[in-house]
Design an enzyme around this catalytic site. Sequence first.
Site, PDB file in Angstrom:
ATOM      1  N   LYS A   1       3.447  34.655 -10.994  1.00 26.47           N
ATOM      2  CA  LYS A   1       3.783  36.030 -11.396  1.00 26.47           C
ATOM      3  C   LYS A   1       3.797  36.884 -10.137  1.00 26.47           C
ATOM      4  CE  LYS A   1       1.581  39.743 -14.134  1.00 26.47           C
ATOM      5  NZ  LYS A   1       2.744  40.592 -14.391  1.00 26.47           N
TER       6      LYS A   1
ATOM      7  N   THR B   1       4.970  43.237 -11.227  1.00 23.71           N
ATOM      8  CA  THR B   1       4.461  43.893 -12.418  1.00 23.71           C
ATOM      9  C   THR B   1       5.356  45.084 -12.685  1.00 23.71           C
ATOM     10  OG1 THR B   1       2.520  44.860 -13.510  1.00 23.71           O
ATOM     11  CG2 THR B   1       2.793  45.326 -11.162  1.00 23.71           C
TER      12      THR B   1
ATOM     13  N   GLU C   1       7.990  37.261 -13.821  1.00 25.12           N
ATOM     14  CA  GLU C   1       6.785  37.496 -14.637  1.00 25.12           C
ATOM     15  C   GLU C   1       6.278  36.203 -15.276  1.00 25.12           C
ATOM     16  OE1 GLU C   1       4.923  40.077 -15.425  1.00 25.12           O
ATOM     17  OE2 GLU C   1       6.071  41.913 -15.137  1.00 25.12           O
TER      18      GLU C   1
HETATM   19  C1  LIG Z   1      -4.065  46.814 -16.970  1.00 26.43           C
HETATM   20  C2  LIG Z   1      -3.236  48.010 -16.791  1.00 26.43           C
HETATM   21  O1  LIG Z   1      -3.778  49.049 -16.482  1.00 26.43           O
HETATM   22  N1  LIG Z   1      -1.882  47.971 -16.982  1.00 26.43           N
HETATM   23  C3  LIG Z   1      -1.088  46.860 -17.007  1.00 26.43           C
HETATM   24  C4  LIG Z   1       0.273  47.042 -17.158  1.00 26.43           C
HETATM   25  C5  LIG Z   1       1.083  45.961 -17.119  1.00 26.43           C
HETATM   26  N2  LIG Z   1       0.563  44.713 -16.937  1.00 26.43           N
HETATM   27  C6  LIG Z   1       1.460  43.561 -16.859  1.00 26.43           C
HETATM   28  O2  LIG Z   1       2.541  43.806 -15.986  1.00 26.43           O
HETATM   29  C7  LIG Z   1       3.736  43.221 -16.509  1.00 26.43           C
HETATM   30  C8  LIG Z   1       4.802  44.203 -16.879  1.00 26.43           C
HETATM   31  O3  LIG Z   1       4.315  45.309 -17.484  1.00 26.43           O
HETATM   32  C9  LIG Z   1       3.329  42.436 -17.658  1.00 26.43           C
HETATM   33  O4  LIG Z   1       2.973  41.190 -17.185  1.00 26.43           O
HETATM   34  C10 LIG Z   1       2.140  43.279 -18.130  1.00 26.43           C
HETATM   35  O5  LIG Z   1       1.349  42.657 -18.999  1.00 26.43           O
HETATM   36  C11 LIG Z   1      -0.803  44.527 -16.795  1.00 26.43           C
HETATM   37  O6  LIG Z   1      -1.305  43.404 -16.636  1.00 26.43           O
HETATM   38  N3  LIG Z   1      -1.602  45.617 -16.821  1.00 26.43           N
END
Ligand SMILES: CC(=O)Nc1ccn([C@@H]2O[C@H](CO)[C@@H](O)[C@H]2O)c(=O)n1
Length: 105
Positions: free
Chosen positions: A22, A25, A75
């Site tokens: 990955k 983000t 991702e």
């Molecule tokens: C923990 C926090 O504050 N916020 C987030 C926001 C997004 N994500 C990940 O990023 C990618 C695209 O959005 C996907 O993989 C999401 O699950 C995350 O892990 N944490």
Amino acid sequence: MNAPTTMTFFARFEADILSGRKTITIRDVSESHYVPGSVVQVSTLEEDRDFCRLEILAVEPILFQDLSDFHARQENMTLAELKTVIREIYPDDDQLYVITYRLVG
Ligand SMILES: CC(=O)Nc1ccn([C@@H]2O[C@H](CO)[C@@H](O)[C@H]2O)c(=O)n1
């Protein structure tokens, strides 16, 4: 605005980040102020447990409707999975930001 020095991820993504599967983000505007070249300390959202440091390589705007298989591959998801995940986290945001990073030792 000062460059942020920390980033959180849901713990379920830790293994994919540490293995290099990955490499991006996707965040909303509130988390779009990362600065390329900076290094951020990364922790889990749930337990605030540090698990790596990432160098920010790029921050690029993207509209939800323009997400593609290219983003999904970075991702380690299918495009359908990625869209579902993003809509769970950001139900109303169409303007998003792709943050590209690499692991630093
Ligand atoms: C923990 C926090 O504050 N916020 C987030 C926001 C997004 N994500 C990940 O990023 C990618 C695209 O959005 C996907 O993989 C999401 O699950 C995350 O892990 N944490």
